[in-house]
Design a protein around this motif. Structure first.
Motif, short mmCIF file in Angstrom:
data_model
loop_
_atom_site.label_atom_id
_atom_site.label_comp_id
_atom_site.label_asym_id
_atom_site.label_seq_id
_atom_site.Cartn_x
_atom_site.Cartn_y
_atom_site.Cartn_z
N THR A 227 -6.39 -1.01 -2.83
CA THR A 227 -7.22 -1.00 -4.03
C THR A 227 -7.48 0.42 -4.51
O THR A 227 -7.42 0.70 -5.71
CB THR A 227 -8.55 -1.72 -3.75
N GLU A 228 -7.75 1.31 -3.57
CA GLU A 228 -7.97 2.71 -3.94
C GLU A 228 -6.70 3.33 -4.55
O GLU A 228 -6.77 4.08 -5.53
CB GLU A 228 -8.41 3.52 -2.72
N LYS B 92 -10.46 -7.05 10.20
CA LYS B 92 -10.80 -5.64 9.96
C LYS B 92 -9.57 -4.84 9.54
O LYS B 92 -9.63 -4.01 8.63
CB LYS B 92 -11.40 -5.01 11.23
N THR C 15 -6.28 2.05 -8.08
CA THR C 15 -7.25 2.68 -8.97
C THR C 15 -6.84 4.11 -9.32
O THR C 15 -6.89 4.51 -10.48
CB THR C 15 -8.65 2.67 -8.32
N THR D 152 -11.28 -11.63 -1.27
CA THR D 152 -12.54 -11.90 -0.58
C THR D 152 -12.50 -13.27 0.10
O THR D 152 -12.91 -13.41 1.26
CB THR D 152 -13.72 -11.84 -1.58
N GLU E 140 -8.71 -5.87 6.03
CA GLU E 140 -9.69 -5.32 5.10
C GLU E 140 -9.44 -3.84 4.83
O GLU E 140 -9.49 -3.40 3.67
CB GLU E 140 -11.10 -5.52 5.65
N SER E 141 -9.12 -3.09 5.86
CA SER E 141 -8.86 -1.65 5.66
C SER E 141 -7.60 -1.43 4.83
O SER E 141 -7.56 -0.55 3.97
CB SER E 141 -8.77 -0.93 6.99
N GLU E 142 -6.57 -2.24 5.06
CA GLU E 142 -5.35 -2.13 4.25
C GLU E 142 -5.63 -2.50 2.79
O GLU E 142 -5.13 -1.84 1.88
CB GLU E 142 -4.24 -3.03 4.80
N LEU E 143 -6.41 -3.53 2.58
CA LEU E 143 -6.72 -3.95 1.22
C LEU E 143 -7.58 -2.92 0.50
O LEU E 143 -7.39 -2.68 -0.70
CB LEU E 143 -7.41 -5.32 1.23
N ILE E 144 -8.49 -2.28 1.22
CA ILE E 144 -9.31 -1.23 0.60
C ILE E 144 -8.41 -0.06 0.21
O ILE E 144 -8.53 0.49 -0.88
CB ILE E 144 -10.45 -0.80 1.54
N GLY E 145 -7.50 0.32 1.11
CA GLY E 145 -6.57 1.40 0.81
C GLY E 145 -5.68 1.07 -0.38
O GLY E 145 -5.42 1.92 -1.24
N HIS F 54 0.84 -1.20 0.00
CA HIS F 54 0.00 0.00 0.00
C HIS F 54 0.88 1.26 0.00
O HIS F 54 0.65 2.19 -0.77
CB HIS F 54 -0.93 -0.03 1.21
#
Length: 163
Positions: free
Chosen positions: A103-104, A93, A107, A80, A96-101, A14
């Motif tokens: 991914t953003e 959790k 992108t 997932t 998940e937050s690291e993976l969302i960051g 990340h």
């Protein structure tokens, strides 16, 4: 323990992607300012970041396999699936937050690189148009090819022997 190592690796990924995004933004600035020396430096930095990202990605894959083997589950194919198999809620959790960051960041990086690609294409078009204007082609130097009516007949010689 294996899950914590995986979380650290994803955090590093990340961070690297955020750094790549910043390099991409600097590249955009240098392209707009036509600063090729600074752009070249950014390209070298980008190359090093991409190599480090590739190494970290390989490490992440190995750590995922190790964690899956230790947990006694098949190696998850997607993020997932990975999140669904984690039993520790706080770790899930955090992951998940690291993976969302991540991914953003990826992108945003794709969007920024698409902009850089468009800027480069427009720059190349401008250079090509400028070169065409400065060095016109041979065919455009003449006003046109003579038509068949203006050409001298081929069967008539310069010397008229009947005279």
């Amino acid at each position: 323990m294996a899950l914590q190592a995986l979380l650290v690796t994803i955090n590093k990924l990340h961070t690297l992607h955020r750094s790549l995004l910043e390099i991409s933004r600097l590249k955009t600035h240098h392209l707009k300012a036509n600063d090729m020396d600074s752009l070249q430096k950014q390209l070298l930095a980008e190359k090093k970041h991409v190599q480090a990202t590739a190494q970290l990605e390989q490490l992440r894959i190995k750590q995922t396999e190790i964690w899956a083997a230790a947990a006694g589950i098949p190696v998850p194919a997607t993020v997932t699936e990975l999140l669904q198999t984690i039993t520790d809620e706080s770790a899930a959790k955090q992951l998940e937050s690291e993976l969302i960051g991540l991914t953003e960041a990826v992108t945003e990086l794709k969007t920024q690189e698409a902009l850089n690609q468009q800027l480069l294409e427009q720059s190349m078009q401008f250079v090509q148009i400028s070169l065409d204007m400065l060095a016109p082609s041979i065919s455009s130097l003449n006003y046109g090819t003579p038509s068949q009516h203006e050409q001298r007949p081929q069967n008539r010689s310069l010397f008229d022997s009947k005279a």
